[in-house]
Design a protein around this motif. Structure first.
Motif, PDB file in Angstrom:
ATOM      1  N   PRO A  27     -18.880 -93.395  42.998  1.00  0.00           N
ATOM      2  CA  PRO A  27     -18.863 -94.322  44.188  1.00  0.00           C
ATOM      3  C   PRO A  27     -17.819 -95.253  44.431  1.00  0.00           C
ATOM      4  O   PRO A  27     -17.348 -95.416  45.319  1.00  0.00           O
ATOM      5  CB  PRO A  27     -20.106 -94.968  43.881  1.00  0.00           C
ATOM      6  N   VAL A  30     -14.832 -93.052  45.530  1.00  0.00           N
ATOM      7  CA  VAL A  30     -14.817 -92.579  46.872  1.00  0.00           C
ATOM      8  C   VAL A  30     -14.904 -93.519  47.942  1.00  0.00           C
ATOM      9  O   VAL A  30     -14.346 -93.644  49.127  1.00  0.00           O
ATOM     10  CB  VAL A  30     -16.274 -91.626  47.065  1.00  0.00           C
ATOM     11  N   PHE A  31     -15.858 -94.477  47.669  1.00  0.00           N
ATOM     12  CA  PHE A  31     -16.239 -95.505  48.863  1.00  0.00           C
ATOM     13  C   PHE A  31     -15.370 -96.609  48.837  1.00  0.00           C
ATOM     14  O   PHE A  31     -15.175 -97.299  50.028  1.00  0.00           O
ATOM     15  CB  PHE A  31     -17.597 -96.031  48.696  1.00  0.00           C
ATOM     16  N   ILE A  32     -14.817 -97.157  47.925  1.00  0.00           N
ATOM     17  CA  ILE A  32     -14.111 -98.439  47.766  1.00  0.00           C
ATOM     18  C   ILE A  32     -12.454 -98.169  47.666  1.00  0.00           C
ATOM     19  O   ILE A  32     -11.628 -98.708  48.400  1.00  0.00           O
ATOM     20  CB  ILE A  32     -14.136 -99.214  46.506  1.00  0.00           C
ATOM     21  N   ASN A  34     -11.293 -94.995  48.317  1.00  0.00           N
ATOM     22  CA  ASN A  34     -11.071 -93.729  49.186  1.00  0.00           C
ATOM     23  C   ASN A  34     -10.406 -92.723  48.606  1.00  0.00           C
ATOM     24  O   ASN A  34      -9.388 -91.838  49.224  1.00  0.00           O
ATOM     25  CB  ASN A  34      -9.990 -94.352  50.442  1.00  0.00           C
ATOM     26  N   GLN A  37     -13.793 -86.624  47.263  1.00  0.00           N
ATOM     27  CA  GLN A  37     -14.802 -86.419  46.147  1.00  0.00           C
ATOM     28  C   GLN A  37     -14.468 -85.556  45.226  1.00  0.00           C
ATOM     29  O   GLN A  37     -14.687 -85.817  43.983  1.00  0.00           O
ATOM     30  CB  GLN A  37     -15.966 -85.932  47.004  1.00  0.00           C
ATOM     31  N   LYS A  97     -19.883 -84.647  48.462  1.00  0.00           N
ATOM     32  CA  LYS A  97     -20.317 -86.037  48.640  1.00  0.00           C
ATOM     33  C   LYS A  97     -21.775 -86.304  48.720  1.00  0.00           C
ATOM     34  O   LYS A  97     -22.701 -87.116  48.236  1.00  0.00           O
ATOM     35  CB  LYS A  97     -19.646 -86.902  49.807  1.00  0.00           C
ATOM     36  N   LYS A  98     -22.334 -85.626  49.919  1.00  0.00           N
ATOM     37  CA  LYS A  98     -23.828 -85.602  50.317  1.00  0.00           C
ATOM     38  C   LYS A  98     -24.730 -85.199  48.905  1.00  0.00           C
ATOM     39  O   LYS A  98     -25.684 -85.800  48.842  1.00  0.00           O
ATOM     40  CB  LYS A  98     -24.205 -84.683  51.313  1.00  0.00           C
ATOM     41  N   GLY A 101     -24.811 -88.080  46.627  1.00  0.00           N
ATOM     42  CA  GLY A 101     -25.542 -89.023  46.912  1.00  0.00           C
ATOM     43  C   GLY A 101     -26.996 -88.645  46.870  1.00  0.00           C
ATOM     44  O   GLY A 101     -27.949 -89.719  46.322  1.00  0.00           O
TER      45      GLY A 101
END
Length: 122
Positions: A27, A30-32, A34, A37, A97-98, A101
């Motif tokens: 995470p 991917v989220f911080i 960028n 995935q 990614k989904k 999650g």
């Protein structure tokens, strides 16, 4: 440059406990940071080898591993890793990614509501 250092340190601590550092590392990547995935999951796999090796050494030294059970799990884990790798490279990054999650969410729900094992007396 501090975020990758903190992510590595935090996920290393979690890995050493046997929980799996990817729950933090992926995470963050991917989220911080960028990162795509597929790349994040590949970095996690590369990161896993040295951290797991060190944790494994410590756990073997402290006699915390049932080697018979571990060998069975490892054999089937290798087979699963081969299948999972071929699957992961064929799935679009958004879908991967989904799926990751959903997996993390399901594990979080499970951990929140599971009952603690009864303690052995004596």
């Amino acid at each position: 440059m501090i975020i990758p250092i903190l992510a590595g340190l935090a996920s290393g601590i979690i890995s050493g406990m046997g929980i799996g550092g990817g729950t933090i590392l992926i995470p963050v990547l991917v989220f911080i940071l960028n990162v795509d995935q597929h790349i994040a999951q590949s970095i996690n796999l590369l990161y896993f080898v040295p951290t797991a090796s060190i944790a494994l050494f410590v756990h073997i030294k402290n006699k915390r591993i049932d080697m018979k059970l571990a060998l069975i799990i490892v054999a089937f884990g290798v087979a699963g890793a081969i299948l999972g790798s071929y699957f992961a490279v064929s799935v679009p990054s958004v879908m991967l990614k989904k799926m990751f999650g959903i997996f993390l969410f399901a594990m979080g729900i499970y951990e929140t509501f599971r009952k603690a094992p009864a303690k052995k007396e004596g």
